[in-house]
Motif scaffolding. Structure first.
Motif, mmCIF file in Angstrom:
data_model
loop_
_atom_site.group_PDB
_atom_site.id
_atom_site.type_symbol
_atom_site.label_atom_id
_atom_site.label_comp_id
_atom_site.label_asym_id
_atom_site.label_seq_id
_atom_site.Cartn_x
_atom_site.Cartn_y
_atom_site.Cartn_z
ATOM 1 N N TRP A 274 0.836 -1.208 0.000
ATOM 2 C CA TRP A 274 0.000 0.000 0.000
ATOM 3 C C TRP A 274 0.862 1.245 0.000
ATOM 4 C CZ3 TRP A 274 -3.973 1.566 -1.998
ATOM 5 C CH2 TRP A 274 -4.807 2.576 -1.506
ATOM 6 N N SER A 275 1.426 1.522 -1.165
ATOM 7 C CA SER A 275 2.193 2.737 -1.374
ATOM 8 C C SER A 275 1.544 3.518 -2.503
ATOM 9 C CB SER A 275 3.637 2.393 -1.758
ATOM 10 O OG SER A 275 4.267 3.489 -2.391
ATOM 11 N N PRO A 276 1.299 4.813 -2.319
ATOM 12 C CA PRO A 276 0.669 5.598 -3.386
ATOM 13 C C PRO A 276 1.436 5.574 -4.694
ATOM 14 C CG PRO A 276 0.700 6.832 -1.322
ATOM 15 C CD PRO A 276 1.550 5.612 -1.108
ATOM 16 N N LYS A 277 2.762 5.392 -4.602
ATOM 17 C CA LYS A 277 3.583 5.465 -5.810
ATOM 18 C C LYS A 277 3.797 4.106 -6.461
ATOM 19 C CE LYS A 277 6.104 9.621 -4.390
ATOM 20 N NZ LYS A 277 7.430 10.214 -4.079
ATOM 21 N N SER A 278 3.948 3.045 -5.643
ATOM 22 C CA SER A 278 4.353 1.769 -6.237
ATOM 23 C C SER A 278 3.614 0.564 -5.670
ATOM 24 C CB SER A 278 5.864 1.574 -6.028
ATOM 25 O OG SER A 278 6.172 1.611 -4.640
ATOM 26 N N GLY A 279 2.550 0.776 -4.908
ATOM 27 C CA GLY A 279 1.830 -0.341 -4.308
ATOM 28 C C GLY A 279 1.102 -1.179 -5.341
ATOM 29 N N TYR A 280 0.798 -2.412 -4.964
ATOM 30 C CA TYR A 280 0.136 -3.348 -5.878
ATOM 31 C C TYR A 280 -1.171 -2.813 -6.484
ATOM 32 C CZ TYR A 280 3.270 -6.837 -3.689
ATOM 33 O OH TYR A 280 4.350 -7.531 -3.218
ATOM 34 N N PRO A 281 -2.054 -2.160 -5.716
ATOM 35 C CA PRO A 281 -3.366 -1.787 -6.291
ATOM 36 C C PRO A 281 -3.288 -0.897 -7.520
ATOM 37 C CG PRO A 281 -3.434 -1.639 -3.893
ATOM 38 C CD PRO A 281 -1.988 -1.865 -4.264
ATOM 39 N N GLY A 282 -2.151 -0.218 -7.730
ATOM 40 C CA GLY A 282 -2.031 0.652 -8.894
ATOM 41 C C GLY A 282 -1.598 -0.060 -10.159
ATOM 42 N N ARG B 47 -1.148 4.931 -15.426
ATOM 43 C CA ARG B 47 -1.287 6.000 -14.435
ATOM 44 C C ARG B 47 -1.727 7.325 -15.052
ATOM 45 N NH1 ARG B 47 0.391 4.927 -9.422
ATOM 46 N NH2 ARG B 47 1.577 3.022 -9.065
ATOM 47 N N ASN B 48 -1.375 7.546 -16.303
ATOM 48 C CA ASN B 48 -1.693 8.827 -16.930
ATOM 49 C C ASN B 48 -2.775 8.709 -17.999
ATOM 50 O OD1 ASN B 48 0.355 10.219 -15.438
ATOM 51 N ND2 ASN B 48 1.888 9.290 -16.793
ATOM 52 N N VAL B 49 -3.551 7.596 -17.936
ATOM 53 C CA VAL B 49 -4.634 7.384 -18.903
ATOM 54 C C VAL B 49 -5.918 7.995 -18.352
ATOM 55 C CG1 VAL B 49 -5.993 5.662 -20.144
ATOM 56 C CG2 VAL B 49 -3.553 5.270 -19.724
ATOM 57 N N ALA B 50 -6.582 8.832 -19.141
ATOM 58 C CA ALA B 50 -7.831 9.469 -18.713
ATOM 59 C C ALA B 50 -8.918 8.418 -18.523
ATOM 60 C CB ALA B 50 -8.268 10.498 -19.749
ATOM 61 N N SER B 51 -9.873 8.705 -17.647
ATOM 62 C CA SER B 51 -10.929 7.735 -17.326
ATOM 63 C C SER B 51 -11.664 7.263 -18.572
ATOM 64 C CB SER B 51 -11.925 8.367 -16.349
ATOM 65 O OG SER B 51 -11.326 8.570 -15.094
ATOM 66 N N ASP B 52 -11.978 8.175 -19.490
ATOM 67 C CA ASP B 52 -12.739 7.805 -20.690
ATOM 68 C C ASP B 52 -11.945 6.893 -21.618
ATOM 69 O OD1 ASP B 52 -14.855 9.284 -19.796
ATOM 70 O OD2 ASP B 52 -14.455 11.027 -21.083
ATOM 71 N N ASP B 53 -10.622 6.842 -21.446
ATOM 72 C CA ASP B 53 -9.778 6.052 -22.336
ATOM 73 C C ASP B 53 -9.331 4.731 -21.702
ATOM 74 O OD1 ASP B 53 -9.903 8.090 -24.250
ATOM 75 O OD2 ASP B 53 -8.186 9.139 -23.361
ATOM 76 N N LYS B 54 -9.817 4.424 -20.513
ATOM 77 C CA LYS B 54 -9.354 3.213 -19.829
ATOM 78 C C LYS B 54 -9.917 1.966 -20.502
ATOM 79 C CE LYS B 54 -7.790 5.311 -15.763
ATOM 80 N NZ LYS B 54 -6.812 4.984 -14.765
#
Length: 522
Positions: free
Chosen positions: A259-267, A291-298
């Motif tokens: 659970w790390s905002p930068k490198s944790g598994y959930p990301g 990480r930099n993909v807009a919601s509409d493009d996921k």
């Protein structure tokens, strides 16, 4: 020919989960309010219970230490919340059915998560998941969480951690109310589970010098702090000061891998994206994608892709744990204890795949030669070092008290002090007719109930983090108003008015029915 078994590693791993939400029943629905409870219940608590019951049926014991705050169990046992949860699950199934039968063009770009075909495929899977949740809930949960948790405690599958009523930030709390909240919180657990926790998760892992004596007086043998409180040396539990009360520290190196905002598994790109909604159905049909993909493009969520990521992250965590236990044991010259601690809501609510990861991890660790046990097991096994004097600390930003005492929440700090002083003096006068009031005083009970809700650590946390800050301030001021209104009527001799007001507020804030003002320390 079977594969060779890995060499057992020295020491013990303890997984600690901290289950907490503020009191949300009767206080708004969306975007903050009961919806928060129902989302966490459906996404985290239901699947976690399924995992633990499955493993318990395999006679696996000492799987994890599970902290459940009294305010959470109050909601998971509450008839109003149970009815609301049943309706929420049925509505979830209806929304999934709508997605599974979608025929209207959505305007989404091809290859994204909200095209009609992607939503149909997602809706079919989501419908089946909602049906499973409804089946679990109606057959197992309709009398609340307490019977289910008691089974797991009695079987030795989990160790229960308790805590004070309503999750106050204890270092800033009047000592009388602090003692009352802790003793009543442990009594609440005993009433629900026929078991008094010997360990607690101190709210926000917050500590002030001297609190170990409060714990010893309440029969608490161990509690959690964050790693920096022990100066990062978390390889053993440490008795605090001149007491036998042991502080266990969270191992940040191991915990932050998950659970790390930068490198944790959930990301990871394959996992379901928490933030991306389909606005028609309210479902979450996308994967993180990037990480930099807009919601509409996921991209659409792909269960097979997620499965592969889960297995990879289980293997990665097992490797990390083995390495950490070996290196820590070598460093201290004896078998070490590693504590990985997380919010329970991470597993399912914030990280959809979390419960699946946890189940596979709890099978993989013993197979990899890692001994898994509870904090109580660590005490019994002698994973305790020399005494330590702890600094004032918490697990908040900066590891100090700033989140709960800083400039951003100065108004709440002042409000809490004023409310507590008023409440204590009013209750003292109300119960002063005799040394021990002959009967319960439900007006005094409600004054303390609203006071404890006012000083919940959640409100300053939400303000400091700018997370629904308006709601948090509203809630703190609402409970303060309720306390003042009842106390003013009582102080001016209008007992019948005070009783009527207490009864009215109790319809919204009737948690902790056994709370008894007569037990407030004199």
């Amino acid at each position: 020919m079977s594969a060779p078994q890995p060499e057992p590693v020295p020491g013990q791993l303890t997984l600690v989960l901290h289950t907490h939400l503020p009191w949300l029943a009767h206080h708004g629905r969306w975007p903050v309010g009961e919806e928060w409870l129902f989302q966490s219940w459906s996404a985290a608590y239901l699947p976690l219970m399924r995992v633990l019951r499955t493993l318990a049926a395999e006679n696996r014991r000492g799987l994890l230490t599970l902290g459940v705050t009294p305010v959470v169990t109050a909601q998971l046992d509450d008839p109003y919340c149970l009815d609301g949860m049943h309706q929420w699950l049925a509505n979830w199934q209806l929304r999934a059915w709508e997605a599974a039968n979608l025929h209207t063009p959505t305007g989404a770009a091809e290859g994204t998560a909200t095209t009609p075909e992607a939503l149909r495929q997602f809706g079919i899977r989501e419908y089946e998941e909602a049906a499973q949740a409804l089946e679990d809930f109606t057959t197992l949960w309709r009398h609340g969480a307490s019977p289910l948790l008691r089974e797991l405690i009695d079987a030795g599958t989990v160790e229960l951690l308790g805590g004070p009523l309503a999750h106050p930030f204890q270092p800033l709390l009047n000592p009388r109310l602090r003692e009352f909240a802790l003793h009543e919180g442990l009594a609440d657990a005993r009433q629900r589970f026929a078991h008094t926790p010997s360990g607690i998760w101190a709210p926000e892992c917050a500590y002030a010098p001297g609190m170990e004596h409060d714990y010893a007086g309440a029969g608490v043998s161990h509690f959690m702090v964050d790693g920096p409180s022990l100066h990062g040396d978390t390889a053993l539990g440490r008795p605090v000061g001149q007491t036998d009360v042991v502080a266990f520290g969270r191992d940040l190196q191991v915990s932050y891998r998950v659970w790390s905002p930068k490198s944790g598994y959930p990301g990871h790109a394959a996992y379901r994206d928490f933030h991306t909604f389909d606005h028609l159905t309210g479902l979450k049909p996308a994967r993180v994608t990037g990480r930099n993909v807009a919601s509409d493009d996921k991209a659409p969520y792909d269960p097979q892709r997620a499965e592969r990521a889960i297995d990879a992250h289980v293997a990665d965590f097992v490797t990390l744990v083995r390495q950490r236990m070996i290196s820590e044991s070598e460093r201290i010259g004896r078998p070490a204890h590693v504590v990985a601690a997380f919010d329970t809501e991470l597993f399912g609510h914030w990280w959809y795949e979390g419960p699946m990861w946890l189940e596979r991890l709890l099978r993989a660790l013993p197979a990899a030669g890692v001994h898994v046990g509870t904090l109580g097991d660590a005490l019994a096994g002698g994973f305790v070092g020399t005494p330590v004097d702890l600094p004032p600390s918490s697990w908040g930003s900066g590891k100090d008290w700033t989140v709960w005492s800083g400039e951003k929440v100065a108004d709440l700090v002042a409000l809490n002090a004023e409310v507590v002083d008023t409440a204590l003096s009013t209750v003292d006068k109300a119960l002063a007719q005799t040394d021990t009031a002959p009967t319960r005083d439900f007006v005094a009970d409600q004054i303390l109930r609203e006071t404890l809700l006012t000083v919940s650590s959640d409100w300053p946390f939400m303000v400091s983090k700018d997370s629904a800050a308006d709601y948090a301030r509203y809630r703190a001021r609402l409970h303060a108003h309720a306390m003042r209104e009842i106390a003013d009527a009582l102080a001016s001799g209008r007992r019948e008015v005070a009783q009527r007001l207490a009864d009215g507020w109790n319809r919204a804030d009737g948690l902790f029915g056994a709370l008894d003002a007569r037990r407030l320390p004199r």
